[in-house]
Motif scaffolding. Structure first.
Motif, PDB file in Angstrom:
ATOM      1  N   ASN A 173      -3.204  -6.297   0.849  1.00 18.07           N
ATOM      2  CA  ASN A 173      -2.760  -6.775   2.169  1.00 18.07           C
ATOM      3  C   ASN A 173      -3.622  -6.233   3.315  1.00 18.07           C
ATOM      4  O   ASN A 173      -3.221  -6.281   4.477  1.00 18.07           O
ATOM      5  N   HIS A 221       7.803  -4.853  11.183  1.00 15.13           N
ATOM      6  CA  HIS A 221       6.987  -4.479  10.013  1.00 15.13           C
ATOM      7  C   HIS A 221       6.446  -5.742   9.312  1.00 15.13           C
ATOM      8  O   HIS A 221       6.748  -6.002   8.143  1.00 15.13           O
ATOM      9  N   VAL A 235       5.642  -0.783  13.206  1.00  9.74           N
ATOM     10  CA  VAL A 235       6.292   0.173  12.287  1.00  9.74           C
ATOM     11  C   VAL A 235       7.001   1.263  13.087  1.00  9.74           C
ATOM     12  O   VAL A 235       6.584   1.590  14.194  1.00  9.74           O
ATOM     13  N   CYS A 295       0.080  -0.238  13.703  1.00  9.27           N
ATOM     14  CA  CYS A 295       0.402  -1.140  12.613  1.00  9.27           C
ATOM     15  C   CYS A 295       0.284  -0.350  11.305  1.00  9.27           C
ATOM     16  O   CYS A 295       0.129  -0.936  10.240  1.00  9.27           O
ATOM     17  N   ALA A 296       0.318   0.989  11.421  1.00  8.12           N
ATOM     18  CA  ALA A 296       0.113   1.827  10.221  1.00  8.12           C
ATOM     19  C   ALA A 296       1.460   2.295   9.676  1.00  8.12           C
ATOM     20  O   ALA A 296       2.030   1.677   8.767  1.00  8.12           O
ATOM     21  N   ARG A 297       1.984   3.350  10.223  1.00  6.82           N
ATOM     22  CA  ARG A 297       3.274   3.879   9.782  1.00  6.82           C
ATOM     23  C   ARG A 297       4.052   4.429  10.959  1.00  6.82           C
ATOM     24  O   ARG A 297       3.473   5.059  11.857  1.00  6.82           O
ATOM     25  N   LEU A 325      -3.982   5.047   9.943  1.00  9.78           N
ATOM     26  CA  LEU A 325      -4.013   6.231   9.082  1.00  9.78           C
ATOM     27  C   LEU A 325      -2.663   6.369   8.379  1.00  9.78           C
ATOM     28  O   LEU A 325      -1.686   5.755   8.814  1.00  9.78           O
ATOM     29  N   PRO A 326      -2.585   7.132   7.302  1.00 10.77           N
ATOM     30  CA  PRO A 326      -1.281   7.270   6.644  1.00 10.77           C
ATOM     31  C   PRO A 326      -0.371   8.239   7.395  1.00 10.77           C
ATOM     32  O   PRO A 326      -0.850   9.066   8.174  1.00 10.77           O
ATOM     33  N   LEU A 386     -10.393   5.187   9.729  1.00 14.37           N
ATOM     34  CA  LEU A 386     -11.397   4.151   9.463  1.00 14.37           C
ATOM     35  C   LEU A 386     -11.457   3.855   7.961  1.00 14.37           C
ATOM     36  O   LEU A 386     -12.504   3.881   7.345  1.00 14.37           O
ATOM     37  N   VAL A 416       0.819  -1.220   0.000  1.00 11.48           N
ATOM     38  CA  VAL A 416       0.000   0.000   0.000  1.00 11.48           C
ATOM     39  C   VAL A 416       0.851   1.268   0.000  1.00 11.48           C
ATOM     40  O   VAL A 416       0.767   2.099  -0.902  1.00 11.48           O
ATOM     41  N   ALA A 441       2.017  -6.939   6.566  1.00 13.64           N
ATOM     42  CA  ALA A 441       1.603  -7.493   5.265  1.00 13.64           C
ATOM     43  C   ALA A 441       2.211  -8.861   5.003  1.00 13.64           C
ATOM     44  O   ALA A 441       2.038  -9.407   3.923  1.00 13.64           O
TER      45      ALA A 441
HETATM   46  N1  LIG Z   1       2.126  -2.644   8.880  1.00 18.63           N
HETATM   47  C1  LIG Z   1       1.983  -2.971   7.632  1.00 18.63           C
HETATM   48  O1  LIG Z   1       2.657  -3.849   7.115  1.00 18.63           O
HETATM   49  C2  LIG Z   1       0.938  -2.274   6.797  1.00 18.63           C
HETATM   50  C3  LIG Z   1       0.280  -2.985   5.779  1.00 18.63           C
HETATM   51  C4  LIG Z   1      -0.650  -2.324   5.004  1.00 18.63           C
HETATM   52  C5  LIG Z   1      -0.915  -0.981   5.230  1.00 18.63           C
HETATM   53  N2  LIG Z   1      -0.243  -0.316   6.203  1.00 18.63           N
HETATM   54  C6  LIG Z   1      -0.515   1.084   6.490  1.00 18.63           C
HETATM   55  O2  LIG Z   1      -1.783   1.156   7.147  1.00 18.63           O
HETATM   56  C7  LIG Z   1      -2.361   2.442   6.949  1.00 18.63           C
HETATM   57  C8  LIG Z   1      -3.820   2.320   6.552  1.00 18.63           C
HETATM   58  O3  LIG Z   1      -3.931   1.640   5.320  1.00 18.63           O
HETATM   59  P1  LIG Z   1      -5.352   1.478   4.582  1.00 18.63           P
HETATM   60  O4  LIG Z   1      -5.128   0.538   3.462  1.00 18.63           O
HETATM   61  O5  LIG Z   1      -6.423   1.197   5.552  1.00 18.63           O
HETATM   62  O6  LIG Z   1      -5.511   2.946   3.995  1.00 18.63           O
HETATM   63  P2  LIG Z   1      -6.850   3.705   3.637  1.00 18.63           P
HETATM   64  O7  LIG Z   1      -6.467   4.810   2.744  1.00 18.63           O
HETATM   65  O8  LIG Z   1      -7.895   2.758   3.192  1.00 18.63           O
HETATM   66  O9  LIG Z   1      -7.323   4.323   5.037  1.00 18.63           O
HETATM   67  C9  LIG Z   1      -6.657   5.354   5.689  1.00 18.63           C
HETATM   68  C10 LIG Z   1      -7.696   6.148   6.462  1.00 18.63           C
HETATM   69  O10 LIG Z   1      -7.018   7.127   7.230  1.00 18.63           O
HETATM   70  C11 LIG Z   1      -7.830   8.283   7.253  1.00 18.63           C
HETATM   71  N3  LIG Z   1      -7.061   9.444   7.626  1.00 18.63           N
HETATM   72  C12 LIG Z   1      -6.260  10.222   6.848  1.00 18.63           C
HETATM   73  N4  LIG Z   1      -5.737  11.224   7.574  1.00 18.63           N
HETATM   74  C13 LIG Z   1      -6.226  11.065   8.834  1.00 18.63           C
HETATM   75  C14 LIG Z   1      -6.047  11.798  10.038  1.00 18.63           C
HETATM   76  N5  LIG Z   1      -5.274  12.897  10.097  1.00 18.63           N
HETATM   77  N6  LIG Z   1      -6.690  11.363  11.150  1.00 18.63           N
HETATM   78  C15 LIG Z   1      -7.483  10.259  11.086  1.00 18.63           C
HETATM   79  N7  LIG Z   1      -7.691   9.537   9.987  1.00 18.63           N
HETATM   80  C16 LIG Z   1      -7.066   9.941   8.868  1.00 18.63           C
HETATM   81  C17 LIG Z   1      -8.395   8.342   5.852  1.00 18.63           C
HETATM   82  O11 LIG Z   1      -9.565   9.119   5.800  1.00 18.63           O
HETATM   83  C18 LIG Z   1      -8.673   6.884   5.562  1.00 18.63           C
HETATM   84  O12 LIG Z   1     -10.008   6.545   5.872  1.00 18.63           O
HETATM   85  C19 LIG Z   1      -1.467   3.119   5.902  1.00 18.63           C
HETATM   86  O13 LIG Z   1      -0.561   3.955   6.576  1.00 18.63           O
HETATM   87  C20 LIG Z   1      -0.711   1.970   5.278  1.00 18.63           C
HETATM   88  O14 LIG Z   1       0.521   2.368   4.730  1.00 18.63           O
HETATM   89  C21 LIG Z   1       0.669  -0.944   6.995  1.00 18.63           C
END
Ligand SMILES: NC(=O)c1ccc[n+]([C@@H]2O[C@H](COP(=O)([O-])OP(=O)(O)OC[C@H]3O[C@@H](n4cnc5c(N)ncnc54)[C@H](O)[C@@H]3O)[C@@H](O)[C@H]2O)c1
Ligand SMILES: O=C(O)[C@H](O)COP(=O)(O)O
Length: 528
Positions: A96, A279, A255, A228-230, A201-202, A147, A72, A282
């Motif tokens: 993933n 990390h 992460v 588990c995001a970034r 969130l990103p 979400l 992603v 995925a």
């Molecule tokens: N740990 C891992 O191996 C792994 C695997 C996949 C994805 N990720 C990470 O997980 C995160 C989410 O991925 P996803 O596929 O659900 O993305 P997605 O785009 O579907 O969802 C992200 C959500 O975050 C919200 N958002 C954006 N800015 C925000 C803020 N300031 N406050 C609150 N919410 C906010 C968006 O509105 C969106 O609904 C990403 O950072 C992605 O890189 C990590």
């Protein structure tokens, strides 16, 4: 044969797809310098989060058409630099999702039941059943920050486990939250109320260090936090302090602000109430197969000249849109190309007018296609759908879109492009016929009806006897064969246009001779 470089571990299903159309070189563990040295040989680069693709690497990738991220997050790719160079960046937005959501859930359960700590204790020969008493997730409040795809799946499973789910996501509507049985709240209330918090969130300039000492200190003393995001969304120093001084109950991270985690990270000095994974979100067989196939298919398609379905740097241009609007995009590109060759001087502004049925189509792709056509005589194959808007901006060309639902001209509507240059204004209009054929229907408001062909000649002249004959014999003398000809005028013996489809290009000395014919005011050799 095209060449694809794979610089991170990718499931063989992806390699198999690419191998059908390309030579695939798997070179894992390259340093940045090594990658820079070899990238010039490749049309495509396939990566995961392990390869940093900075602007120097993109510049060195002189043959690079596409960077495929089997996952992603594209935060390890300098997307603006790729866009500038016209390199498509694709990812796998959903491949993933389940893996990452399940990893977050695994961390929540590990935190609530002290599983890693209990494991270490047991394998060291102890049998400690008192120390590792945990908490149930049932009936506890889960706060989901973000979400989106992953956050929603976590919320769904958490609901099924009997948790009370609240969420903070400024881009999610109350209706959508209601459908998911989630109550929306502010981030401050979420951190105050939740027993467990999970981030999905990103990482952006807005979310960097979003979870800081202040937010951490507002959490319940026994509350636990999962990321588990970034990395970089949580201030790691503040988190280490909050854990060491028991301000919060525990945390689990997958992460980090810097990966691999550095030996001097404050997180490594936290005892007991912190769980770390490298990390792994995925890293399931299923997710790796999904993302590898998804991204390899897109790389294969782009190398075969087809559109990619998840390009992160082609706004509004999905493969579906490219397919359904194919002739309309071709028309827009042709009008742009024509306008660039008939308008005089430096273009400062264009107006793209979608008339009749055309106004029902999304305008952004048509504008991008128009700009691509407009800039292609100057930039050749350096211009594409990825960088057309950016290149136009860089040249100071502003764009105005106009929609006019009433179009008396054609059943399928029409597209008009007006150019505003330092030497005047020009316009070209065209349509797509029912069978998908393109027609140029007017030039500078003179009605015509011609299909774009490889070589054409457009003139502005006085409508007077003998002028067509003179032009015909001049072309004949230079052995330029006329395939079709049309004249358009608004009033008899007034100004007129002539459009010739010809089989051969017009040499510059012929153009000079044409311009010397009495009555001819302008002549433009056009190549499509
Ligand atoms: N740990 C891992 O191996 C792994 C695997 C996949 C994805 N990720 C990470 O997980 C995160 C989410 O991925 P996803 O596929 O659900 O993305 P997605 O785009 O579907 O969802 C992200 C959500 O975050 C919200 N958002 C954006 N800015 C925000 C803020 N300031 N406050 C609150 N919410 C906010 C968006 O509105 C969106 O609904 C990403 O950072 C992605 O890189 C990590
Ligand atoms: O953004 C992603 O898809 C995840 O962080 C996974 O990264 P990875 O492919 O390096 O495991």
């Amino acid at each position: 044969m095209t060449k694809v470089l794979v610089s991170d571990p990718i499931d063989h299903a992806g390699i198999d797809i690419l191998s059908q159309v390309s030579q695939v070189d798997q070179r894992l563990g390259l340093s940045s310098n090594q990658l820079k040295e070899i990238i010039g040989d490749y049309e495509a680069l396939m990566i995961r989060s392990g390869t940093q693709v900075n602007s120097e690497i993109i510049e060195a990738g002189v043959n690079l058409k596409i960077i495929g991220r089997a996952g992603v997050g594209v935060d390890n790719v300098d997307v603006p630099a790729a866009t500038k160079r016209g390199v498509i960046v694709v990812n796998s937005p959903g491949g993933n999702t389940i893996a990452a959501a399940e990893h977050a859930l695994a961390l929540l359960l590990s935190l609530s039941r002290n599983i890693p700590q209990a494991h270490l204790s047991t394998i060291s020969g102890k049998w400690d059943r008192k120390k590792f008493v945990g908490n149930e997730l049932y009936k506890k409040i889960l706060g989901v920050v973000g979400l989106g795809k992953i956050g929603s799946h976590v919320a769904k499973v958490a609901n099924a486990m009997g948790m009370d789910v609240m969420a903070f996501d400024p881009f999610v509507s109350a209706e959508r939250a209601l459908q998911m049985q989630v109550r929306l709240s502010s981030i401050d209330d979420l951190f105050k109320e939740a027993d467990f918090i999970t981030l999905h969130l990103p990482r952006t300039s807005e979310t960097e260090n979003l979870v800081d000492a202040k937010l951490l200190s507002s959490m319940k003393q026994n509350a636990r936090l999962v990321n588990c995001a970034r990395g970089g969304i949580i201030d790691e120093t503040a988190l280490a302090e909050a854990l060491n001084s028991n301000v919060i109950g525990g945390a689990a991270l997958d992460v980090y602000s810097q990966e691999p985690l550095k030996n001097d990270s404050p997180l490594l000095n936290v005892k007991n109430n912190l769980i770390l994974t490298p990390h792994l979100g995925a890293s399931t067989a299923e997710a790796q197969q999904n993302v590898a196939i998804d991204v390899a298919e897109q790389i294969r398609d782009v190398l075969l000249g087809l559109p990619a379905r998840s390009a992160v740097n082609i706004p509004g241009l999905s493969a579906e849109i490219m397919d359904s609007l194919k002739p309309h995009l071709q028309l827009a590109e042709s009008l742009g190309l024509l306008a660039s060759q008939v308008s005089g001087g430096q273009i400062q502004k264009i107006e793209v007018k979608l008339q009749g049925e055309f106004s029902q189509h999304p305008s952004q792709p048509l504008v991008i296609a128009t700009l691509k056509g407009l800039l292609s005589s100057a930039l050749g194959n350096r211009i594409n759908y990825v960088n057309a808007s950016l290149e136009a901006q860089g040249r100071g060309i502003s764009v105005e879109e106009v929609k006019d639902e009433a179009s008396p001209d054609f059943p399928g509507g029409s597209l008009q492009l007006r150019t505003f240059a330092d030497k005047g204004t020009n316009s070209v209009t065209g349509t797509v016929l029912a069978d998908g054929e393109l027609r140029i229907s007017s030039i500078d408001e003179f009605p015509i009806n011609v299909s774009p062909s490889r070589y054409m000649l457009f003139t502005r002249h006085r409508d007077m006897p003998g002028i067509i004959g003179k032009l015909g014999s001049l072309l004949g003398t230079h052995n330029v064969n006329i395939a079709a000809m049309q004249v358009g005028r608004r009033i008899v013996r007034g100004e007129a246009v002539m459009v010739l489809s010809i089989d051969d290009p017009i040499p510059s000395e012929l153009l000079t001779s044409i311009l010397a014919v009495e009555g001819i005011n302008q002549a433009h050799a056009v190549t499509f």
